[in-house]
Motif scaffolding. Structure first.
Motif, PDB file in Angstrom:
ATOM      1  N   PHE A  80       0.852  -1.185   0.000  1.00  0.00           N
ATOM      2  CA  PHE A  80       0.000   0.000   0.000  1.00  0.00           C
ATOM      3  C   PHE A  80       0.887   1.235   0.000  1.00  0.00           C
ATOM      4  O   PHE A  80       1.759   1.365   0.859  1.00  0.00           O
ATOM      5  CB  PHE A  80      -0.900  -0.013   1.235  1.00  0.00           C
ATOM      6  CG  PHE A  80      -1.816  -1.211   1.259  1.00  0.00           C
ATOM      7  CD1 PHE A  80      -3.110  -1.124   0.773  1.00  0.00           C
ATOM      8  CD2 PHE A  80      -1.364  -2.443   1.720  1.00  0.00           C
ATOM      9  CE1 PHE A  80      -3.949  -2.227   0.765  1.00  0.00           C
ATOM     10  CE2 PHE A  80      -2.193  -3.555   1.714  1.00  0.00           C
ATOM     11  CZ  PHE A  80      -3.486  -3.447   1.237  1.00  0.00           C
ATOM     12  N   GLY A  81       0.654   2.122  -0.937  1.00  0.00           N
ATOM     13  CA  GLY A  81       1.611   3.212  -1.097  1.00  0.00           C
ATOM     14  C   GLY A  81       1.041   4.550  -1.479  1.00  0.00           C
ATOM     15  O   GLY A  81       1.694   5.307  -2.201  1.00  0.00           O
ATOM     16  N   LYS A  82      -0.156   4.860  -0.995  1.00  0.00           N
ATOM     17  CA  LYS A  82      -0.650   6.224  -1.243  1.00  0.00           C
ATOM     18  C   LYS A  82       0.278   7.215  -0.535  1.00  0.00           C
ATOM     19  O   LYS A  82       0.782   6.948   0.558  1.00  0.00           O
ATOM     20  CB  LYS A  82      -2.067   6.385  -0.682  1.00  0.00           C
ATOM     21  CG  LYS A  82      -3.107   5.609  -1.457  1.00  0.00           C
ATOM     22  CD  LYS A  82      -4.324   6.499  -1.784  1.00  0.00           C
ATOM     23  CE  LYS A  82      -5.336   5.759  -2.619  1.00  0.00           C
ATOM     24  NZ  LYS A  82      -6.204   4.907  -1.771  1.00  0.00           N
ATOM     25  N   VAL A  83       0.492   8.350  -1.151  1.00  0.00           N
ATOM     26  CA  VAL A  83       1.417   9.337  -0.610  1.00  0.00           C
ATOM     27  C   VAL A  83       1.031   9.744   0.814  1.00  0.00           C
ATOM     28  O   VAL A  83       1.876   9.878   1.695  1.00  0.00           O
ATOM     29  CB  VAL A  83       1.463  10.597  -1.513  1.00  0.00           C
ATOM     30  CG1 VAL A  83       2.198  11.730  -0.820  1.00  0.00           C
ATOM     31  CG2 VAL A  83       2.146  10.275  -2.837  1.00  0.00           C
ATOM     32  N   ASP A  84      -0.270   9.898   1.037  1.00  0.00           N
ATOM     33  CA  ASP A  84      -0.717  10.432   2.327  1.00  0.00           C
ATOM     34  C   ASP A  84      -1.232   9.361   3.285  1.00  0.00           C
ATOM     35  O   ASP A  84      -1.947   9.673   4.224  1.00  0.00           O
ATOM     36  CB  ASP A  84      -1.815  11.468   2.089  1.00  0.00           C
ATOM     37  CG  ASP A  84      -3.012  10.841   1.363  1.00  0.00           C
ATOM     38  OD1 ASP A  84      -2.956   9.639   1.038  1.00  0.00           O
ATOM     39  OD2 ASP A  84      -3.998  11.562   1.122  1.00  0.00           O
ATOM     40  N   ARG A  90       6.334   9.723   4.366  1.00  0.00           N
ATOM     41  CA  ARG A  90       6.045   8.810   3.290  1.00  0.00           C
ATOM     42  C   ARG A  90       6.415   7.404   3.705  1.00  0.00           C
ATOM     43  O   ARG A  90       7.593   7.072   3.826  1.00  0.00           O
ATOM     44  CB  ARG A  90       6.841   9.191   2.039  1.00  0.00           C
ATOM     45  CG  ARG A  90       6.550   8.292   0.859  1.00  0.00           C
ATOM     46  CD  ARG A  90       5.107   8.487   0.414  1.00  0.00           C
ATOM     47  NE  ARG A  90       4.610   7.428  -0.456  1.00  0.00           N
ATOM     48  CZ  ARG A  90       4.819   7.322  -1.742  1.00  0.00           C
ATOM     49  NH1 ARG A  90       5.562   8.208  -2.362  1.00  0.00           N
ATOM     50  NH2 ARG A  90       4.295   6.314  -2.440  1.00  0.00           N
ATOM     51  N   ILE A  92       5.585   3.442   2.715  1.00  0.00           N
ATOM     52  CA  ILE A  92       4.937   2.399   1.940  1.00  0.00           C
ATOM     53  C   ILE A  92       4.906   1.163   2.819  1.00  0.00           C
ATOM     54  O   ILE A  92       5.889   0.837   3.469  1.00  0.00           O
ATOM     55  CB  ILE A  92       5.720   2.141   0.641  1.00  0.00           C
ATOM     56  CG1 ILE A  92       5.492   3.300  -0.331  1.00  0.00           C
ATOM     57  CG2 ILE A  92       5.294   0.837   0.004  1.00  0.00           C
ATOM     58  CD1 ILE A  92       6.188   3.155  -1.657  1.00  0.00           C
TER      59      ILE A  92
ATOM     60  N   VAL B  49      10.373   5.008  -6.788  1.00  0.00           N
ATOM     61  CA  VAL B  49       9.113   5.706  -6.569  1.00  0.00           C
ATOM     62  C   VAL B  49       9.437   7.073  -5.996  1.00  0.00           C
ATOM     63  O   VAL B  49      10.213   7.180  -5.044  1.00  0.00           O
ATOM     64  CB  VAL B  49       8.225   4.920  -5.585  1.00  0.00           C
ATOM     65  CG1 VAL B  49       6.900   5.646  -5.354  1.00  0.00           C
ATOM     66  CG2 VAL B  49       7.975   3.511  -6.095  1.00  0.00           C
ATOM     67  N   ARG B  50       8.862   8.096  -6.567  1.00  0.00           N
ATOM     68  CA  ARG B  50       9.157   9.436  -6.074  1.00  0.00           C
ATOM     69  C   ARG B  50       8.438   9.687  -4.762  1.00  0.00           C
ATOM     70  O   ARG B  50       7.409   9.078  -4.481  1.00  0.00           O
ATOM     71  CB  ARG B  50       8.743  10.466  -7.121  1.00  0.00           C
ATOM     72  CG  ARG B  50       9.559  10.247  -8.390  1.00  0.00           C
ATOM     73  CD  ARG B  50       9.203  11.192  -9.487  1.00  0.00           C
ATOM     74  NE  ARG B  50      10.050  10.883 -10.652  1.00  0.00           N
ATOM     75  CZ  ARG B  50       9.810  11.331 -11.871  1.00  0.00           C
ATOM     76  NH1 ARG B  50       8.764  12.104 -12.094  1.00  0.00           N
ATOM     77  NH2 ARG B  50      10.620  10.997 -12.862  1.00  0.00           N
ATOM     78  N   GLU B  53       4.827  10.683  -5.009  1.00  0.00           N
ATOM     79  CA  GLU B  53       4.111   9.933  -6.043  1.00  0.00           C
ATOM     80  C   GLU B  53       3.436   8.725  -5.403  1.00  0.00           C
ATOM     81  O   GLU B  53       4.087   7.943  -4.703  1.00  0.00           O
ATOM     82  CB  GLU B  53       5.132   9.472  -7.095  1.00  0.00           C
ATOM     83  CG  GLU B  53       4.597   8.614  -8.213  1.00  0.00           C
ATOM     84  CD  GLU B  53       5.707   8.228  -9.194  1.00  0.00           C
ATOM     85  OE1 GLU B  53       5.517   8.418 -10.398  1.00  0.00           O
ATOM     86  OE2 GLU B  53       6.763   7.720  -8.737  1.00  0.00           O
ATOM     87  N   ASP B  54       2.134   8.559  -5.631  1.00  0.00           N
ATOM     88  CA  ASP B  54       1.470   7.348  -5.173  1.00  0.00           C
ATOM     89  C   ASP B  54       2.156   6.145  -5.798  1.00  0.00           C
ATOM     90  O   ASP B  54       2.550   6.182  -6.961  1.00  0.00           O
ATOM     91  CB  ASP B  54      -0.005   7.340  -5.589  1.00  0.00           C
ATOM     92  CG  ASP B  54      -0.890   8.145  -4.648  1.00  0.00           C
ATOM     93  OD1 ASP B  54      -0.375   8.642  -3.629  1.00  0.00           O
ATOM     94  OD2 ASP B  54      -2.090   8.279  -4.928  1.00  0.00           O
ATOM     95  N   LEU B  55       2.246   5.076  -5.001  1.00  0.00           N
ATOM     96  CA  LEU B  55       2.930   3.881  -5.486  1.00  0.00           C
ATOM     97  C   LEU B  55       2.407   3.450  -6.844  1.00  0.00           C
ATOM     98  O   LEU B  55       3.157   3.167  -7.765  1.00  0.00           O
ATOM     99  CB  LEU B  55       2.752   2.752  -4.461  1.00  0.00           C
ATOM    100  CG  LEU B  55       3.315   1.396  -4.836  1.00  0.00           C
ATOM    101  CD1 LEU B  55       4.812   1.476  -5.068  1.00  0.00           C
ATOM    102  CD2 LEU B  55       3.017   0.369  -3.747  1.00  0.00           C
TER     103      LEU B  55
END
Lengths: 229, 229
Positions: A80-84, A90, A92, B49-50, B53-55
């Motif tokens: 799961f890697g949404k920025v927020d 940050r 992940i 991944v930046r 930036e969302d994954l």
DNA sequence: CCAAAAGTGTTATTGATACACCCATGG
DNA sequence: CCATGGGTGTATCAATAACACTTTTGG
């Protein structure tokens, strides 16, 4: 919070969905968080992955801290890697689920938590972070796994009855199954060994006890057994 | 390499397995690396991944850079996190696969690569990093997906014949299927719309052309259609 | 003797597999 | 008229689903 802009710009963590079975009900182990954010809220146990630690070892470490258990069933589900998704930076996170036998298990609050407690899986309605989403994905994965392979024996005691197995399947799938069809199908797989003993002290006809044939299980896992119930 | 001990102690990346179909053969798009490590070797396209930036956007970005395509099928498969999987530092990578239609597609070397090229999926024997393992997992995932839901239309042109579909399934599963059974089953799903046209210019009886009914497809996806071929 | 869960078979339906020939076209 | 791939139906077998009563024990 100095978090976002200081030492920790981005990191990866794991979160663990630890399933157990109690009174024919599927449970999940949550911790009461002892850290910000969401301090004092119930959440999935998780932790940052250490730089010198294989990813897969992180959920093992957490599991061992919380339950003392090693060598339990563990499956990676999704990342799961949404920025927020984490309010402080940050992060992940990789979601794992595992299956543990709750008998004789006293989970203990570890460094990451002030308390631990089992919750009914199907009664939870929200969790901090995106943990609810992680939980849902893990439930679905467990349900799919259980449908296509004889998984989940980890949730049972060493000797069990066929009804225990059916209860397990019903708990995981959250629906009722036909007794005769279930037994027919399950026995025909040849995964159970009749230990030639019976329940005692029950106020009804005592059930046969079985144990689980590990070698056959491995064989099935190897060639991707197709189990549909 | 100053890498390991300087700015970059740990990072996360994505790697993309981009599948295409050509001459009834399943292909994967590789890049010729323009950076260390493994410079000038053919590898999976991937990138860090930046931080903002969302994954899920990372594999989309790579896909767009290489192929110009947006809105393609994309599925997260597994996350790979052995400590030593990247020789220059700690990098955990998330593997994605996607399905693209190779017609009219000219992949172009992007910033991450000096060249791009399609390779036969089942003829590759090794790749740098753990990319071969990633590829294998993606192949298995694709095969399982295709077995249990009508996926993969992304690999076909807009109008296609039933034999095209069968070729696709045979390419993905890497085995032959019975023509009559395949057609019976596939047509019965009601996913194909007869466009009332026929092939032209072929030296045999021309085949009916179909297109794909997207609405039905979404319906199936929603309720987890069970497709077994 | 009552309550409670264990245990057991048959039938109908559905889906999967195996298999061989005629058809329409271009060259 | 030949080569090529398109298109079709049936019979068998295996798996699934639906369904109700007897058995054994403790209290």
């Amino acid at each position: 919070m100095p978090f976002r802009n200081s030492f920790f710009k981005s990191a990866f963590s794991v979160d663990n969905v630890i399933f157990g079975l109690e009174n024919s009900t599927l449970k999940v182990l949550l911790i009461k968080r002892s850290e910000v954010p969401f301090i004092n809220e119930w959440a999935l146990p998780g932790d940052l992955v250490r730089v010198d630690e294989d990813l897969r070892d992180a959920p093992k470490r957490i599991l061992k801290e919380l339950t003392g258990l090693q060598d339990v069933y563990l499956d990676q589900v999704h990342t799961f890697g949404k920025v927020d998704r984490h309010p402080l930076g940050r992060v992940i996170t990789v979601g794992y689920y595992s299956l543990v036998n709750m008998d004789n298990l006293k989970p203990r609050a570890a460094s990451i938590a002030s308390k631990v407690k089992w919750f009914d899986v199907f009664e939870l309605e929200s969790l901090p972070f995106d943990h609810f989403e992680i939980l849902q994905k893990c439930i679905r994965r467990l349900q799919n796994s259980v449908r296509e392979m004889p998984i989940g024996f980890e949730l049972l005691p060493e000797r069990f009855t066929l009804s225990d197995v059916q209860d397990l399947y019903e708990a995981v799938l959250n629906k009722n199954l036909d007794k005769r069809n279930f037994r027919k199908k399950f026995l025909s797989m040849g995964l159970l060994i009749d230990v030639k003993k019976y329940q005692t002290g029950v106020a009804h006809r005592p059930a046969k006890l079985y144990k689980f044939e590990t070698s056959k299980y491995e064989e099935f896992k190897a060639k991707g057994f197709n189990f549909e119930i």
